[in-house]
Design a protein around this motif. Structure first.
Motif, PDB file in Angstrom:
ATOM      1  N   HIS A  73       0.820  -1.217   0.000  1.00 48.24           N
ATOM      2  CA  HIS A  73       0.000   0.000   0.000  1.00 48.24           C
ATOM      3  C   HIS A  73       0.854   1.268   0.000  1.00 48.24           C
ATOM      4  CE1 HIS A  73      -3.877   1.984   0.667  1.00 48.24           C
ATOM      5  NE2 HIS A  73      -3.270   2.771   1.532  1.00 48.24           N
ATOM      6  N   TYR A  74       1.898   1.269   0.813  1.00 47.97           N
ATOM      7  CA  TYR A  74       2.715   2.469   0.940  1.00 47.97           C
ATOM      8  C   TYR A  74       3.895   2.490  -0.021  1.00 47.97           C
ATOM      9  CZ  TYR A  74      -0.259   3.078   4.929  1.00 47.97           C
ATOM     10  OH  TYR A  74      -1.373   3.224   5.720  1.00 47.97           O
ATOM     11  N   ASP A  75       4.089   1.412  -0.782  1.00 45.36           N
ATOM     12  CA  ASP A  75       5.125   1.368  -1.815  1.00 45.36           C
ATOM     13  C   ASP A  75       4.641   1.972  -3.123  1.00 45.36           C
ATOM     14  OD1 ASP A  75       6.774  -0.137  -0.073  1.00 45.36           O
ATOM     15  OD2 ASP A  75       5.800  -1.987  -0.724  1.00 45.36           O
ATOM     16  N   VAL A  76       3.333   1.989  -3.314  1.00 44.95           N
ATOM     17  CA  VAL A  76       2.745   2.388  -4.597  1.00 44.95           C
ATOM     18  C   VAL A  76       3.212   3.774  -5.053  1.00 44.95           C
ATOM     19  CG1 VAL A  76       0.560   2.973  -5.725  1.00 44.95           C
ATOM     20  CG2 VAL A  76       0.796   0.814  -4.513  1.00 44.95           C
ATOM     21  N   PRO A  77       3.268   4.801  -4.191  1.00 44.05           N
ATOM     22  CA  PRO A  77       3.707   6.114  -4.684  1.00 44.05           C
ATOM     23  C   PRO A  77       5.125   6.101  -5.251  1.00 44.05           C
ATOM     24  CG  PRO A  77       2.612   6.358  -2.571  1.00 44.05           C
ATOM     25  CD  PRO A  77       2.802   4.879  -2.796  1.00 44.05           C
ATOM     26  N   VAL A  78       5.998   5.284  -4.677  1.00 42.52           N
ATOM     27  CA  VAL A  78       7.381   5.226  -5.155  1.00 42.52           C
ATOM     28  C   VAL A  78       7.477   4.353  -6.403  1.00 42.52           C
ATOM     29  CG1 VAL A  78       9.731   4.494  -4.569  1.00 42.52           C
ATOM     30  CG2 VAL A  78       8.314   5.636  -2.859  1.00 42.52           C
ATOM     31  N   VAL A  79       6.907   3.150  -6.333  1.00 41.46           N
ATOM     32  CA  VAL A  79       6.974   2.222  -7.461  1.00 41.46           C
ATOM     33  C   VAL A  79       6.214   2.775  -8.664  1.00 41.46           C
ATOM     34  CG1 VAL A  79       6.361  -0.109  -8.228  1.00 41.46           C
ATOM     35  CG2 VAL A  79       7.240   0.235  -5.918  1.00 41.46           C
ATOM     36  N   GLY A  80       5.112   3.453  -8.409  1.00 33.66           N
ATOM     37  CA  GLY A  80       4.294   3.983  -9.489  1.00 33.66           C
ATOM     38  C   GLY A  80       4.690   5.366  -9.967  1.00 33.66           C
ATOM     39  N   GLN A  81       5.746   5.933  -9.400  1.00 32.92           N
ATOM     40  CA  GLN A  81       6.143   7.293  -9.756  1.00 32.92           C
ATOM     41  C   GLN A  81       6.347   7.492 -11.262  1.00 32.92           C
ATOM     42  OE1 GLN A  81       9.610   8.770  -7.724  1.00 32.92           O
ATOM     43  NE2 GLN A  81       9.227  10.867  -8.356  1.00 32.92           N
ATOM     44  N   PRO A  82       7.003   6.568 -11.971  1.00 35.90           N
ATOM     45  CA  PRO A  82       7.146   6.780 -13.420  1.00 35.90           C
ATOM     46  C   PRO A  82       5.796   6.855 -14.146  1.00 35.90           C
ATOM     47  CG  PRO A  82       8.665   5.088 -12.661  1.00 35.90           C
ATOM     48  CD  PRO A  82       7.743   5.398 -11.514  1.00 35.90           C
ATOM     49  N   LEU A  83       4.814   6.092 -13.698  1.00 32.34           N
ATOM     50  CA  LEU A  83       3.479   6.137 -14.309  1.00 32.34           C
ATOM     51  C   LEU A  83       2.800   7.476 -14.034  1.00 32.34           C
ATOM     52  CD1 LEU A  83       2.324   2.548 -13.331  1.00 32.34           C
ATOM     53  CD2 LEU A  83       2.967   3.340 -15.616  1.00 32.34           C
ATOM     54  N   VAL A  84       2.952   7.978 -12.809  1.00 30.65           N
ATOM     55  CA  VAL A  84       2.367   9.269 -12.448  1.00 30.65           C
ATOM     56  C   VAL A  84       3.041  10.389 -13.243  1.00 30.65           C
ATOM     57  CG1 VAL A  84       2.041  10.932 -10.576  1.00 30.65           C
ATOM     58  CG2 VAL A  84       1.669   8.489 -10.158  1.00 30.65           C
ATOM     59  N   GLN A  85       4.351  10.337 -13.345  1.00 26.74           N
ATOM     60  CA  GLN A  85       5.070  11.363 -14.109  1.00 26.74           C
ATOM     61  C   GLN A  85       4.668  11.349 -15.577  1.00 26.74           C
ATOM     62  OE1 GLN A  85       9.103  10.314 -13.009  1.00 26.74           O
ATOM     63  NE2 GLN A  85       9.177  11.937 -11.466  1.00 26.74           N
ATOM     64  N   ALA A  86       4.512  10.156 -16.151  1.00 28.68           N
ATOM     65  CA  ALA A  86       4.096  10.055 -17.550  1.00 28.68           C
ATOM     66  C   ALA A  86       2.693  10.622 -17.739  1.00 28.68           C
ATOM     67  CB  ALA A  86       4.158   8.601 -18.017  1.00 28.68           C
ATOM     68  N   ARG A  87       1.796  10.340 -16.775  1.00 28.32           N
ATOM     69  CA  ARG A  87       0.429  10.868 -16.871  1.00 28.32           C
ATOM     70  C   ARG A  87       0.432  12.387 -16.774  1.00 28.32           C
ATOM     71  NH1 ARG A  87      -4.998   9.187 -16.363  1.00 28.32           N
ATOM     72  NH2 ARG A  87      -4.171   7.306 -17.306  1.00 28.32           N
ATOM     73  N   LEU A  88       1.232  12.930 -15.859  1.00 27.01           N
ATOM     74  CA  LEU A  88       1.309  14.391 -15.725  1.00 27.01           C
ATOM     75  C   LEU A  88       1.849  15.041 -16.990  1.00 27.01           C
ATOM     76  CD1 LEU A  88       2.546  14.710 -12.041  1.00 27.01           C
ATOM     77  CD2 LEU A  88       0.292  15.327 -12.943  1.00 27.01           C
ATOM     78  N   LYS A  89       2.876  14.446 -17.592  1.00 20.00           N
ATOM     79  CA  LYS A  89       3.412  14.989 -18.847  1.00 20.00           C
ATOM     80  C   LYS A  89       2.340  14.963 -19.928  1.00 20.00           C
ATOM     81  CE  LYS A  89       8.252  13.866 -18.095  1.00 20.00           C
ATOM     82  NZ  LYS A  89       9.385  13.020 -18.477  1.00 20.00           N
TER      83      LYS A  89
END
Length: 95
Positions: A73-89
């Motif tokens: 649960h608390y790993d998701v922000p770190v592990v998913g960071q590339p996905l979040v960055q791609a979505r923001l771009k």
């Protein structure tokens, strides 16, 4: 007992779910949602996550569910960071 069921037995968690259950599933959001879920999440059982996502899809929501293998649960922000960055771009490129 399934992974994630122990925290849900706490009275305050049960009260929270009782007050909020069904609100997200029945809503229609105004835009696309990036939903990150870790397979080792012991806070949100996978059955609940998939049930909510499926109901939201039925309501016409645009959801991109990304399942992160081995993430808690608390790993998701770190592990998913590339996905979040791609979505923001992507979002800011549209604007």
């Amino acid at each position: 007992m399934a992974v994630g069921d122990s925290p849900n037995s706490l009275p305050e968690i049960r009260r929270f779910f009782g007050q909020n259950q069904g609100k997200l599933e029945s809503s229609t959001l105004p835009g696309s949602v990036l939903w990150l879920y870790g397979t080792d999440d012991i806070t949100s059982p996978n059955t609940v996550t998939y049930n909510v996502v499926n109901k939201m899809l039925t309501n016409g929501n645009d959801i991109d569910l990304s399942v992160l293998q081995g993430a808690g649960h608390y790993d998701v922000p770190v592990v998913g960071q590339p996905l979040v960055q791609a979505r923001l771009k992507q979002l800011f490129a549209l604007g």
